[in-house]
Design an enzyme around this catalytic site. Structure first.
Site, PDB file in Angstrom:
ATOM      1  N   ARG A 220       0.840  -1.215   0.000  1.00  0.00           N
ATOM      2  CA  ARG A 220       0.000   0.000   0.000  1.00  0.00           C
ATOM      3  C   ARG A 220       0.865   1.252   0.000  1.00  0.00           C
ATOM      4  NH1 ARG A 220      -2.034   1.052   6.151  1.00  0.00           N
ATOM      5  NH2 ARG A 220      -0.292   0.046   7.177  1.00  0.00           N
TER       6      ARG A 220
ATOM      7  N   ARG B 259      -1.619  -4.838   3.368  1.00  0.00           N
ATOM      8  CA  ARG B 259      -1.108  -4.070   4.492  1.00  0.00           C
ATOM      9  C   ARG B 259       0.262  -4.518   4.999  1.00  0.00           C
ATOM     10  NH1 ARG B 259      -3.879  -3.317  10.380  1.00  0.00           N
ATOM     11  NH2 ARG B 259      -3.176  -5.463  10.561  1.00  0.00           N
TER      12      ARG B 259
ATOM     13  N   SER C 205      -4.602   4.817   5.893  1.00  0.00           N
ATOM     14  CA  SER C 205      -4.476   3.413   5.473  1.00  0.00           C
ATOM     15  C   SER C 205      -4.087   3.281   4.014  1.00  0.00           C
ATOM     16  CB  SER C 205      -5.803   2.685   5.700  1.00  0.00           C
ATOM     17  OG  SER C 205      -6.116   2.635   7.074  1.00  0.00           O
TER      18      SER C 205
ATOM     19  N   GLU D 291     -19.021   4.410   0.556  1.00  0.00           N
ATOM     20  CA  GLU D 291     -18.305   3.867  -0.603  1.00  0.00           C
ATOM     21  C   GLU D 291     -19.136   3.899  -1.879  1.00  0.00           C
ATOM     22  OE1 GLU D 291     -18.674   2.306   2.351  1.00  0.00           O
ATOM     23  OE2 GLU D 291     -16.654   2.421   3.199  1.00  0.00           O
TER      24      GLU D 291
ATOM     25  N   HIS E 182      -5.516  -3.627   1.976  1.00  0.00           N
ATOM     26  CA  HIS E 182      -6.000  -4.576   2.984  1.00  0.00           C
ATOM     27  C   HIS E 182      -6.758  -5.748   2.356  1.00  0.00           C
ATOM     28  CE1 HIS E 182      -4.822  -1.163   5.307  1.00  0.00           C
ATOM     29  NE2 HIS E 182      -5.197  -1.676   6.455  1.00  0.00           N
TER      30      HIS E 182
ATOM     31  N   ASP F  86      -7.996  -7.888  12.363  1.00  0.00           N
ATOM     32  CA  ASP F  86      -9.366  -7.377  12.233  1.00  0.00           C
ATOM     33  C   ASP F  86     -10.372  -8.479  11.891  1.00  0.00           C
ATOM     34  OD1 ASP F  86      -9.118  -4.735  12.938  1.00  0.00           O
ATOM     35  OD2 ASP F  86      -8.628  -4.064  10.916  1.00  0.00           O
TER      36      ASP F  86
ATOM     37  N   PHE G  97     -14.621  -3.233   1.157  1.00  0.00           N
ATOM     38  CA  PHE G  97     -15.640  -2.187   0.985  1.00  0.00           C
ATOM     39  C   PHE G  97     -15.586  -1.577  -0.409  1.00  0.00           C
ATOM     40  CE2 PHE G  97     -14.159  -1.854   5.565  1.00  0.00           C
ATOM     41  CZ  PHE G  97     -15.022  -2.839   5.975  1.00  0.00           C
TER      42      PHE G  97
END
Lengths: 285, 317
Positions: free
Chosen positions: B13, B170, B40, B61, B112, B120, B86
């Site tokens: 990322r 990530r 992020s 989104e 991610h 998570d 998302f």
């Protein structure tokens, strides 16, 4: 343009809508007839469209330095197709191909088939306002002073994305945008008040930060006056929402005051009865 | 003997963020959108250089995708960014109607992705996104392997006209591809030449495939390793040439078997050159919480798993 001229064109567009839906025995005449007066006003009077030296409309996908219109409730496709053809974007003869195999006039509009005048696909509801906001922001970035218009249905207000967009536009001061909600009070399963009440749309959009106006969407004079008023409010920091009251099926007596003609095609006799109520003003395709 | 070496580890990322920073200075038509995840997505550099070309959408989104489609008018190139779950699954219909079917030049860039989001858990991980995006007609799907390649891919997709899904992650992973590489969409990269088995890998699994090839070499097995950074369009010529040489294949990806790199390759080979295949990926399961390395081990997405599948498929030649 004089409102009498607009009404003359609207009569022809309503004839087109009925004949198109009859021709393929499929489509959505009710809402299309209800929104006819607005779209005719926009394309023949209010919007600044790109034209060549001879005054003929020219289409490019980018739409820089011209006003843009986005139809979010794509099921009223016969209306947008008729208005675009009558305005000169493509031959009116093509209207006969509506919803038939190999047509550019898909059941719901799409740029996928490259039909002059269509810039975004719509049909899956709730997406048009977001797209219009993006187009309005692109105009601002480009220093393009023209205006973006967007029409949604009142049933469409059920979609959550509409409220994401409603929140975003005032926050980002998208004040080169005039949106409309066609408040005909009907959705597929019945009256909006029964299916999913919008309650007070005016208060809702005001609370989000919109400059809200109301008009009679089947009254050519009121449309013109309200749009003039709205244009004077552009550039003042707030997007503009015009809630317009319409009748589904407007212009055809037996199609009005009910939800029955939302997505039903007239039979031969019904078509004749409906056409008898609408003057042929520009010549049928 | 190490087939590839590296000096640093970085997250893919951050490669995206570096690519965006480059684009902020070199391509005035690129605009960026983000749904409340600027840190992020590593967009700070882009925003610092070009604040007027950044659009914060908040946690919305669907609206972000619609606005991106609208921004393409007037010639802009929107990069819509958020977590992969998302940015794809949550907004599949928005991408389908307003971007893909409408033929809009939107780049959907998601961090991610996969299991390596880690702690998570499954709500934020996604192992279906490659499948969702590759099923959309006209959508390009790219999953680069390290920081440098992600940066190069980010810069390259701005010059490509059409919708693109760019997927990255990530965790920090070895940076082993050249800093000055040119990224060519749809062009597979041969990393290791071999004759006994082909290993096709994408994303974080490319480094694991290299480690697997080293381990196999110690057993006297010459594995060919190909980096499939572009899953669609697939470089079928490179794949076909390799299996004609090796006669068997393992695909490796941080994704479900269904809908990922493996099933694209299997479909092509079934129709054109039936070849024994084995798959490294997640077999019809959601992820769970855990450290990235623990999850990759538990779900069989590492070099050891690739070696095991390679041995198995070679026996079937």
């Amino acid at each position: 343009m004089q409102t009498q001229e607009i009404q003359k064109i609207s009569s022809q567009v309503r004839r087109d809508i009925l004949r198109m839906v009859h021709g393929c025995q499929s489509g959505h005449p009710g809402g299309s007839l209800g929104c006819t007066d607005l779209l005719v006003d926009l394309y023949f009077s209010t919007m600044n469209l790109k034209t060549d030296a001879a005054g003929k409309v020219v289409f490019d996908m980018d739409g820089t330095n011209e006003d843009l219109f986005f139809l979010s409730n794509g099921h009223i496709s016969p209306l947008i197709y008729s208005v675009l053809a009558r305005r000169g974007y493509f031959p009116t003869a093509e209207l006969a191909s509506f919803r038939k195999i190999d047509t550019r006039l898909q059941g719901h509009p799409t740029p996928h088939e490259y039909l002059e005048g269509i810039r975004i696909a719509s049909g899956s509801l709730g997406q048009g306002l977001s797209v219009a906001i993006g187009a309005a922001q692109a105009k601002k970035l480009n220093g393009d002073k023209s205006t973006v218009f967007c029409l949604m249905g009142d049933g469409e207000q059920n979609e959550g994305q509409v409220w994401e967009a409603a929140m975003y536009a005032p926050h980002h001061k998208v004040d080169n945008l005039i949106a409309f909600i066609d408040e005909n009070g009907q959705q597929i399963d019945g009256p909006t008040e029964k299916v999913m009440s919008n309650r007070d749309l005016e208060a809702k959009y005001k609370a989000f930060g919109w400059n809200v106006m109301r008009m009679d969407g089947n009254n050519a004079e009121d449309i013109q006056n309200t749009l003039n008023k709205a244009k004077a409010e552009l550039g003042k920091g707030s997007p503009i929402m015009i809630i317009m009251k319409t009748e589904m099926g407007a212009g055809v007596d037996f199609m009005m005051y009910s939800h029955k003609w939302h997505g039903v095609a007239p039979n031969d006799q019904q078509l004749q009865d409906a056409l008898a109520q609408l003057e042929e003003t520009l010549g049928d395709y | 003997m190490a087939l590839f070496t590296y000096e640093t580890k970085k997250d893919t990322r951050s490669g995206f963020g570096a690519g965006m920073e480059y684009l902020s200075q070199h391509n005035p038509k690129v605009v960026a959108l983000c749904a409340d995840l600027i840190g992020s997505l590593k967009l700070e550099g882009f925003i610092k250089n070009s604040p007027e070309r950044f659009f914060q959408t908040g946690i919305a989104e669907a609206n972000m995708i619609g606005i991106s489609a609208g921004l393409t008018l007037g010639g802009f190139i929107p990069f819509a960014t958020t977590f992969a779950n998302f940015g794809t699954g949550r907004v599949y219909d928005q991408i389908r109607q307003s971007v893909a079917y409408s033929g809009k030049n939107v780049k959907i860039c998601c961090s991610h992705a996969g299991l390596t989001l880690g702690e998570d858990g499954a709500t934020h991980q996604i192992l279906e996104d490659i499948g969702l995006m590759k099923m959309l007609p006209g959508m390009v799907v790219i999953n680069p392997c390290d920081y440098n390649q992600t940066k190069a891919a980010t810069i390259a997709i701005a010059d490509y006209e059409g919708p693109v899904y760019l997927r990255f992650g990530r965790p920090v992973v070895p940076v082993f591809t050249p800093e000055d590489q040119k990224f060519e969409i749809g062009k597979a990269l041969h990393l290791v030449e071999g004759t006994d088995v082909t290993i096709l890998a994408t994303g974080h699994l490319v480094w694991e495939a290299i480690q697997a090839a080293e381990a196999l070499l110690e057993k006297g097995i010459k594995a060919e390793v190909i980096n499939i950074h572009t899953i669609k369009p697939l470089d079928v010529q490179a794949i076909l040439a390799s299996v004609k040489k090796t006669g068997c294949m393992v695909t490796a990806e941080e994704h479900q078997y269904n809908g990922g790199l493996g099933d694209s390759v299997a479909q092509y080979l079934a129709m054109n050159h039936p070849t024994p295949m084995e798959f490294v990926g997640v077999n019809d399961s959601f992820g769970e919480s855990g450290k990235p390395a623990e999850l990759m081990e538990k779900y069989g997405l590492n070099a050891e798993a690739i070696v095991a599948k390679a041995m198995k498929v070679m026996a079937r030649k």
